[in-house]
Design a protein around this motif. Sequence first.
Motif: not given
Length: 353
Positions: A274-291
């Motif tokens: 999975l990818f996300l293009k961004d320069n403003s976030f300090s942290e990104v997580y992915v959350a979903g059914d799998f976790n």
Amino acid sequence: MGNIKKSFFNKKGGIVKTIAIVNQKGGCGKTTIAINLSAALVKKNYKVLLVDLDPQAHATYSLGANANLSITDIMEAIAENKQLSCEDILKSLWENFYIIPSSIGLASLEHRLINKENKLALLSSLLKNILNFDYCILDCPPNLGLLTLNALWTSQYAIIPLSMCDYSLRGVEILKNIILMIKEQQNSCPITFYLLNGVDKRYKFVENFITKAKLQLNTLLLDTQIRTNIHLREAASSGKSIFQYKPDSRGAQDFYTLAEEVEKITSQSNWVSLFLKDNSFSEVYVAGDFNNWNKDQKYRLSKIGDIWSINLALDKGKYCYKFVNQESWFSDPHNNLTETDPFGGKNSVLIIK
Ligand SMILES: Nc1ncnc2c1ncn2[C@@H]1O[C@H](COP(=O)(O)OP(=O)(O)OP(=O)(O)O)[C@@H](O)[C@H]1O
Ligand SMILES: [Mg+2]
């Protein structure tokens, strides 16, 4: 959306696992890793093909494999729709270990192919005829030209070696952008991991670099580290792999450990990046059914340049997910497949077949 594409099946009915060793930075260890990872996989009883894609032909010379015919001839034949069998080019090094050698002519061929239709898929049309292998390891040149693009286009996995200096992390930003571009064009891309090479923990700056790389790359960083070992250098200049040259060395131990890790990773067939293009976030997580929709450290995305990414190994099935930045939850802008969530917003959806 499953990421394992371009699958060439070997005669045992399994997939030929194709791994590009890639980094445009010169001298970070690509050829050393391509040769000794191949040799370690052979030691583990796999049948391995090493493809030397570098016009410098270092892997070819290091293994004493120079021949009349090389990858240049076969790429030329493919480009001109001529018949040339892959079997003519394969050179047996020792039992279960084969190489497609390179030659200096590959550099000029690259220029001639630049206007060719399907120029990114030339290598994959070569490899789809080479079926009888468990692993195919591609040693890339130190640039992001057509040959490297072909390697990334055809590979299911990529390993990016990093040498112990701060700018080696900055240098891979363009590479990351190319991998994202491939994902956008093919709806899949090589599952990419980073590997620390030339580790010498006697130096404080090496410890600092490792800490920084672990924090930044998180799960994209392989656990195995290749230590600095003079025998790796000597093996290359004596035409041998480390297992033939000095089987009891630290270099041999590290490459055997790497082969075990690679074996584990490649035995999971359902990887998704999975990818996300961004320069403003300090942290990104992915959350979903799998976790269980948890913001877990294991699911923190890694940031290279302005690209956040994570590799997920998922069982077959359907999964909903969102990205999370601080308290803000949002769907994946690179995934058109969505479903309405219970709060009237949108979940992104992955279907793993
Ligand atoms: N872990 C290591 N310990 C000791 N020497 C190493 C190690 N890794 C690589 N080297 C040496 O560093 C030099 C550069 O390595 P290598 O040729 O593998 O890099 P490369 O990325 O393939 O270079 P290029 O970009 O020119 O293709 C070689 O002399 C190699 O023997
Ligand atoms: Mg090299």
